[in-house]
Motif scaffolding. Structure first.
Motif, mmCIF file in Angstrom:
data_model
loop_
_atom_site.group_PDB
_atom_site.id
_atom_site.type_symbol
_atom_site.label_atom_id
_atom_site.label_comp_id
_atom_site.label_asym_id
_atom_site.label_seq_id
_atom_site.Cartn_x
_atom_site.Cartn_y
_atom_site.Cartn_z
ATOM 1 N N SER A 157 0.852 -1.198 0.000
ATOM 2 C CA SER A 157 0.000 0.000 0.000
ATOM 3 C C SER A 157 0.880 1.237 0.000
ATOM 4 N N ILE A 158 0.223 2.361 -0.158
ATOM 5 C CA ILE A 158 0.860 3.654 0.057
ATOM 6 C C ILE A 158 0.199 4.211 1.320
ATOM 7 N N GLY A 159 0.985 4.358 2.359
ATOM 8 C CA GLY A 159 0.484 4.845 3.642
ATOM 9 C C GLY A 159 -0.015 3.725 4.522
ATOM 10 N N MET A 160 0.250 3.855 5.823
ATOM 11 C CA MET A 160 -0.130 2.830 6.784
ATOM 12 C C MET A 160 -0.203 3.441 8.168
ATOM 13 N N ARG A 161 -1.124 2.946 8.962
ATOM 14 C CA ARG A 161 -1.204 3.223 10.396
ATOM 15 C C ARG A 161 -1.191 1.872 11.080
ATOM 16 N N GLY A 162 -0.298 1.677 12.052
ATOM 17 C CA GLY A 162 -0.177 0.347 12.666
ATOM 18 C C GLY A 162 -0.090 0.396 14.168
ATOM 19 N N TRP A 163 -0.761 -0.562 14.816
ATOM 20 C CA TRP A 163 -0.740 -0.738 16.261
ATOM 21 C C TRP A 163 -0.124 -2.105 16.518
ATOM 22 N N PHE A 164 0.985 -2.144 17.251
ATOM 23 C CA PHE A 164 1.747 -3.377 17.418
ATOM 24 C C PHE A 164 1.364 -4.170 18.657
ATOM 25 N N LYS A 165 0.642 -3.571 19.560
ATOM 26 C CA LYS A 165 0.214 -4.281 20.767
ATOM 27 C C LYS A 165 -0.985 -5.157 20.415
ATOM 28 N N GLU A 166 -1.057 -6.354 21.012
ATOM 29 C CA GLU A 166 -2.162 -7.273 20.713
ATOM 30 C C GLU A 166 -3.481 -6.708 21.186
ATOM 31 N N PRO A 167 -4.506 -6.778 20.395
ATOM 32 C CA PRO A 167 -4.513 -7.378 19.058
ATOM 33 C C PRO A 167 -3.906 -6.414 18.030
ATOM 34 N N ALA A 168 -2.798 -6.831 17.399
ATOM 35 C CA ALA A 168 -2.116 -5.996 16.412
ATOM 36 C C ALA A 168 -3.036 -5.770 15.222
ATOM 37 N N ARG A 169 -2.990 -4.561 14.683
ATOM 38 C CA ARG A 169 -3.803 -4.261 13.510
ATOM 39 C C ARG A 169 -3.099 -3.201 12.665
ATOM 40 N N ILE A 170 -3.405 -3.229 11.378
ATOM 41 C CA ILE A 170 -2.802 -2.299 10.432
ATOM 42 C C ILE A 170 -3.907 -1.721 9.567
ATOM 43 N N LYS A 171 -3.881 -0.414 9.395
ATOM 44 C CA LYS A 171 -4.804 0.276 8.506
ATOM 45 C C LYS A 171 -4.004 0.714 7.291
ATOM 46 N N LEU A 172 -4.395 0.221 6.110
ATOM 47 C CA LEU A 172 -3.725 0.569 4.871
ATOM 48 C C LEU A 172 -4.477 1.725 4.226
ATOM 49 N N LEU A 173 -3.749 2.737 3.743
ATOM 50 C CA LEU A 173 -4.399 3.983 3.340
ATOM 51 C C LEU A 173 -4.794 4.061 1.872
ATOM 52 N N SER A 174 -3.956 3.644 0.934
ATOM 53 C CA SER A 174 -4.340 3.764 -0.479
ATOM 54 C C SER A 174 -3.525 2.797 -1.340
ATOM 55 N N GLU A 175 -4.004 2.596 -2.562
ATOM 56 C CA GLU A 175 -3.338 1.740 -3.552
ATOM 57 C C GLU A 175 -2.995 0.372 -2.975
ATOM 58 N N VAL A 176 -3.938 -0.241 -2.317
ATOM 59 C CA VAL A 176 -3.725 -1.524 -1.644
ATOM 60 C C VAL A 176 -3.786 -2.658 -2.663
ATOM 61 N N ARG A 177 -2.807 -3.535 -2.618
ATOM 62 C CA ARG A 177 -2.762 -4.744 -3.438
ATOM 63 C C ARG A 177 -2.330 -5.878 -2.524
ATOM 64 N N SER A 178 -2.837 -7.082 -2.783
ATOM 65 C CA SER A 178 -2.454 -8.196 -1.912
ATOM 66 C C SER A 178 -2.561 -9.528 -2.629
ATOM 67 N N ARG A 179 -1.923 -10.524 -2.023
ATOM 68 C CA ARG A 179 -2.052 -11.919 -2.461
ATOM 69 C C ARG A 179 -2.180 -12.749 -1.192
ATOM 70 N N TYR A 180 -3.219 -13.562 -1.141
ATOM 71 C CA TYR A 180 -3.449 -14.423 0.014
ATOM 72 C C TYR A 180 -3.722 -15.818 -0.507
ATOM 73 N N GLU A 181 -2.930 -16.767 -0.063
ATOM 74 C CA GLU A 181 -3.105 -18.152 -0.499
ATOM 75 C C GLU A 181 -3.708 -18.968 0.632
ATOM 76 N N THR A 182 -4.771 -19.688 0.308
ATOM 77 C CA THR A 182 -5.356 -20.607 1.304
ATOM 78 C C THR A 182 -4.601 -21.912 1.244
ATOM 79 N N GLN A 183 -4.606 -22.619 2.341
ATOM 80 C CA GLN A 183 -3.813 -23.844 2.404
ATOM 81 C C GLN A 183 -4.666 -25.057 2.530
#
Length: 188
Positions: free
Chosen positions: A162-188
């Motif tokens: 992505s372009i831009g991110m806001r992240g919280w590292f303490k559990e439960p960790a979470r990340i907010k992606l701001l723009s131009e998000v692309r991803s690949r997720y493979e199921t097993q």
């Protein structure tokens, strides 16, 4: 030829001038050298490691650097090759590495210009993470980081960018992606 009367007046005047100078030296404090205004270091440290602990005695944050320079005018510090660990009691620590850092606001804010690597080992159900980003702003006490720059997260075979991110590292960790998000997720 100089007469005695003239010579005694010259010697008396010289003695009075010398006495006046000596009295001024011992009664007036020497003027302090004025500091030149500007951004000048007041101390430095080599191979420094600082760890902060929670009330229970477990580590909260650790900062290690090869070289730290502190500046008195704005109470800031500049670091070379900083490593920052953010600990959480239930997961492995997040490890941040960069070439440089600038610490401001009494250690509340850390700016890591340029490329920043962030890693966390996998453990149990927690996945391993490897993140590359740029120009990261960190608030260690809040376990928070943000960037307006490029961001890439890899975890096993999965990735997200992505372009831009806001992240919280303490559990439960979470990340907010701001723009131009692309991803690949493979199921097993």
């Amino acid at each position: 030829m100089v007469n005695r009367h003239t010579l005694s007046i010259v010697l008396f005047t010289a003695a009075i001038a010398g006495l006046s100078w000596w009295l001024a030296e011992i009664t007036e404090p020497k003027q302090q050298r004025q500091q030149v205004a500007g951004h000048h270091p007041d101390y430095y440290a080599e191979d420094l490691t600082i760890t902060t602990y929670s009330e229970t005695g477990s580590p909260k944050h650790r900062l290690a650097t090869e070289h730290l320079v502190h500046f008195m005018d704005d109470d800031s510090a500049e670091l070379e090759h900083p490593h920052l660990w953010m600990f959480d009691p239930v997961t492995p620590p997040w490890k941040l590495r960069a070439e440089q850092a600038r610490i401001t606001n009494n250690g509340e804010d850390i700016f890591l210009p340029g490329k920043v690597s962030i890693d966390r080992e996998g453990q149990g159900k927690n996945r391993p993470y490897h993140i590359i980003t740029f120009d990261l702003k960190v608030q260690p006490k809040l376990s928070y980081a943000e960037t307006d720059g490029a961001f890439r997260l890899d975890s096993r075979q999965d990735w997200v960018t992505s372009i831009g991110m806001r992240g919280w590292f303490k559990e439960p960790a979470r990340i907010k992606l701001l723009s131009e998000v692309r991803s690949r997720y493979e199921t097993q």
